[in-house]
Design a protein around this motif. Structure first.
Motif, PDB file in Angstrom:
ATOM      1  N   LEU A   1      59.679 -54.820   1.499  1.00  0.00           N
ATOM      2  CA  LEU A   1      58.727 -55.048   2.589  1.00  0.00           C
ATOM      3  C   LEU A   1      58.808 -53.924   3.614  1.00  0.00           C
ATOM      4  N   VAL A   2      60.019 -53.480   3.915  1.00  0.00           N
ATOM      5  CA  VAL A   2      60.186 -52.353   4.830  1.00  0.00           C
ATOM      6  C   VAL A   2      59.497 -51.119   4.262  1.00  0.00           C
TER       7      VAL A   2
ATOM      8  N   ILE B   1      66.656 -55.648   9.355  1.00  0.00           N
ATOM      9  CA  ILE B   1      66.595 -56.844   8.523  1.00  0.00           C
ATOM     10  C   ILE B   1      67.595 -57.842   9.082  1.00  0.00           C
ATOM     11  N   GLY B   2      67.112 -59.016   9.454  1.00  0.00           N
ATOM     12  CA  GLY B   2      67.968 -60.053  10.019  1.00  0.00           C
ATOM     13  C   GLY B   2      68.071 -61.243   9.089  1.00  0.00           C
ATOM     14  N   ILE B   3      69.291 -61.700   8.847  1.00  0.00           N
ATOM     15  CA  ILE B   3      69.542 -62.853   7.974  1.00  0.00           C
ATOM     16  C   ILE B   3      69.961 -64.010   8.873  1.00  0.00           C
TER      17      ILE B   3
ATOM     18  N   ASN C   1      59.378 -53.661  20.132  1.00  0.00           N
ATOM     19  CA  ASN C   1      58.586 -52.973  19.113  1.00  0.00           C
ATOM     20  C   ASN C   1      59.476 -52.492  17.970  1.00  0.00           C
ATOM     21  N   ILE C   2      60.368 -53.380  17.508  1.00  0.00           N
ATOM     22  CA  ILE C   2      61.294 -53.077  16.426  1.00  0.00           C
ATOM     23  C   ILE C   2      60.712 -53.614  15.122  1.00  0.00           C
ATOM     24  N   PRO C   3      60.491 -52.780  14.117  1.00  0.00           N
ATOM     25  CA  PRO C   3      60.018 -53.273  12.814  1.00  0.00           C
ATOM     26  C   PRO C   3      61.061 -54.224  12.219  1.00  0.00           C
ATOM     27  N   PHE C   4      60.673 -55.467  11.991  1.00  0.00           N
ATOM     28  CA  PHE C   4      61.656 -56.500  11.645  1.00  0.00           C
ATOM     29  C   PHE C   4      61.208 -57.321  10.444  1.00  0.00           C
ATOM     30  N   VAL C   5      62.166 -57.636   9.560  1.00  0.00           N
ATOM     31  CA  VAL C   5      61.963 -58.527   8.422  1.00  0.00           C
ATOM     32  C   VAL C   5      63.073 -59.567   8.440  1.00  0.00           C
ATOM     33  N   GLY C   6      62.713 -60.827   8.210  1.00  0.00           N
ATOM     34  CA  GLY C   6      63.693 -61.909   8.243  1.00  0.00           C
ATOM     35  C   GLY C   6      64.008 -62.450   6.862  1.00  0.00           C
TER      36      GLY C   6
ATOM     37  N   ASP D   1      57.356 -58.204  10.635  1.00  0.00           N
ATOM     38  CA  ASP D   1      57.149 -59.539  11.191  1.00  0.00           C
ATOM     39  C   ASP D   1      56.894 -60.535  10.062  1.00  0.00           C
ATOM     40  N   ARG D   2      57.648 -60.358   8.965  1.00  0.00           N
ATOM     41  CA  ARG D   2      57.519 -61.183   7.768  1.00  0.00           C
ATOM     42  C   ARG D   2      58.832 -61.888   7.470  1.00  0.00           C
ATOM     43  N   LEU D   3      58.716 -63.042   6.842  1.00  0.00           N
ATOM     44  CA  LEU D   3      59.862 -63.810   6.381  1.00  0.00           C
ATOM     45  C   LEU D   3      59.858 -63.837   4.862  1.00  0.00           C
ATOM     46  N   VAL D   4      60.965 -63.455   4.244  1.00  0.00           N
ATOM     47  CA  VAL D   4      61.099 -63.589   2.801  1.00  0.00           C
ATOM     48  C   VAL D   4      61.265 -65.079   2.485  1.00  0.00           C
ATOM     49  N   ALA D   5      60.600 -65.559   1.455  1.00  0.00           N
ATOM     50  CA  ALA D   5      60.636 -66.990   1.151  1.00  0.00           C
ATOM     51  C   ALA D   5      60.638 -67.218  -0.351  1.00  0.00           C
ATOM     52  N   TRP D   6      61.043 -68.438  -0.743  1.00  0.00           N
ATOM     53  CA  TRP D   6      61.035 -68.843  -2.153  1.00  0.00           C
ATOM     54  C   TRP D   6      60.007 -69.958  -2.313  1.00  0.00           C
ATOM     55  N   GLN D   7      58.991 -69.685  -3.109  1.00  0.00           N
ATOM     56  CA  GLN D   7      57.943 -70.677  -3.344  1.00  0.00           C
ATOM     57  C   GLN D   7      57.527 -70.644  -4.808  1.00  0.00           C
ATOM     58  N   HIS D   8      57.477 -71.822  -5.422  1.00  0.00           N
ATOM     59  CA  HIS D   8      56.991 -71.946  -6.796  1.00  0.00           C
ATOM     60  C   HIS D   8      57.708 -70.988  -7.756  1.00  0.00           C
ATOM     61  N   ARG D   9      59.039 -70.979  -7.655  1.00  0.00           N
ATOM     62  CA  ARG D   9      59.908 -70.238  -8.570  1.00  0.00           C
ATOM     63  C   ARG D   9      59.772 -68.727  -8.450  1.00  0.00           C
ATOM     64  N   ARG D  10      59.348 -68.234  -7.283  1.00  0.00           N
ATOM     65  CA  ARG D  10      59.283 -66.783  -7.100  1.00  0.00           C
ATOM     66  C   ARG D  10      59.458 -66.427  -5.633  1.00  0.00           C
TER      67      ARG D  10
END
Length: 365
Positions: free
Chosen positions: A310-311, A113-115, A132-137, A317-326
């Protein structure tokens, strides 16, 4: 992923308030929710380059409320040294990406997990794809310029610091009949300047997305004075250009170049055109420090929990995001495809004009 797995977490790019709150949430969710082991990597990708790899096991003892309110990052970070063109002592550049990938393997990571902001996130994604590293941003930047998310970790605190600075400048401006100019960070985005300027009651807000005319700015300040006001507050983003159309930059002793100095350029120009005494305050890195606001802590906590989930779901290969109050997640590439810069149709631009704030152009509401 089943219990017994190991995930790594690191912070990369510039520091900001709220990073420790993300780390805390990752640790708590991974251990309490899934029984996983969490390794914190020091100094971002620099820690993965060192041998032995520079890391620390993270447990629930460090994941307390004190960690959530602390500033900076307990893991350290870096915004220098592109691993694909790493500067070497002899002045050459070397591709050290495989060394970083090997560092992940040496730690036995099942996921990372990278911030980071858009720049560091692009590098981390490239490394993850290559190795080939499982990654979430998780997005963090005071500039709030990461695509596909309405807010990033650190932005709210930076705006609060800038707003408080305006609050403090206003009384002294009025006491001395001065024009006070506040230069804020934001890189190529005007989000901090626009939000803090509106919240703090600025008279002029200049952002890089809206070309300005210094004569329009001067006339606005003069009109305030004609109407009985003896002071004015000007907020300017660091990436605003000078009258020649060039960015004003600072050249540092070790070769780094950053935005900075447009406030002083404007101060001189405003003084010459209005006859008003001007003073300039450059907030600089003050905007990155201090305790994170409740909003940054809350958002950071939600982001950290969602990243671990998510992990667990095997969604990488996903980005955590804030959209429409969630909290949602989007393809990581969305962070680079869209940069939400302030524009002529932006709600805050419309709000500023509606309040009579000068944006340096001739357009009004």
């Amino acid at each position: 992923m089943s219990s017994g797995k190991t995930i790594g977490v690191l912070t990369s790019g510039g520091d900001c308030a709220g990073l420790n709150a993300v780390i805390r949430a990752v640790v708590a969710r991974a251990i309490l929710g899934y029984g996983w082991r969490v390794l914190g990597i020091h100094q971002g990708t620099q820690g993965l380059l060192r041998r032995p790899v520079d890391f620390v096991p993270l447990d629930l003892k460090c994941a307390d409320s004190a960690m959530a309110r602390s500033a900076g990052t307990m893991l350290g970070t870096t915004n220098r040294g592109d691993p694909f063109a790493y500067p070497m002592p002899d002045g050459s550049r070397k591709d050290r990406s495989e060394e970083i990938i090997e560092g992940c393997r040496l730690l036995g990571l099942d996921a990372l997990i990278g911030i980071g902001g858009d720049g560091s996130m692009a590098i981390l994604r490239r490394l993850a794809q290559q190795g080939n590293i499982p990654f979430v941003g998780v997005p963090k930047t005071i500039d709030n310029d990461v695509g596909a998310t309405e807010t990033s970790i650190g932005y709210d605190t930076a705006v609060m610091v800038a707003t408080e600075a305006i609050d403090r400048l206003q009384p002294t401006a009025a006491s001395h009949d001065r024009v006070m100019i506040l230069e804020v960070m934001g890189r190529d985005s005007g989000h901090i300047a626009m939000a803090a300027g509106i919240a703090g009651g600025a008279d002029v807000i200049l952002v890089p997305e809206i070309p300005y005319d210094i004569d329009v700015v001067a006339e606005h300040i003069n009109s305030l004075r004609r109407n009985g006001r003896n002071f004015a507050i000007v907020v300017v983003a660091e990436a605003v250009r000078d009258k020649t159309g060039e960015h004003v930059r600072l050249h540092h002793a070790l070769g780094g170049v950053t935005y900075g100095g447009i406030g002083h350029v404007l101060g001189d120009a405003i003084a010459q055109k209005t006859g008003a005494e001007t003073r300039v305050t450059v907030l600089g890195h003050v905007q990155r420090g201090g305790q994170p606001t409740w909003d940054d802590r809350m958002t950071a906590s939600a982001f950290g929990v969602h990243a671990v989930d998510l992990v667990a779901q095997g969604k990488f290969d996903r980005l955590v995001a804030w959209q429409h109050r969630r909290v949602v997640d989007v393809p990581l590439t969305a962070a680079f495809e869209l940069t939400p810069l302030t524009d002529f149709d932006d709600t805050l631009v419309h709000t500023a004009r509606g309040l009579g704030i000068c944006l340096g152009d001739s357009k009004t509401e």
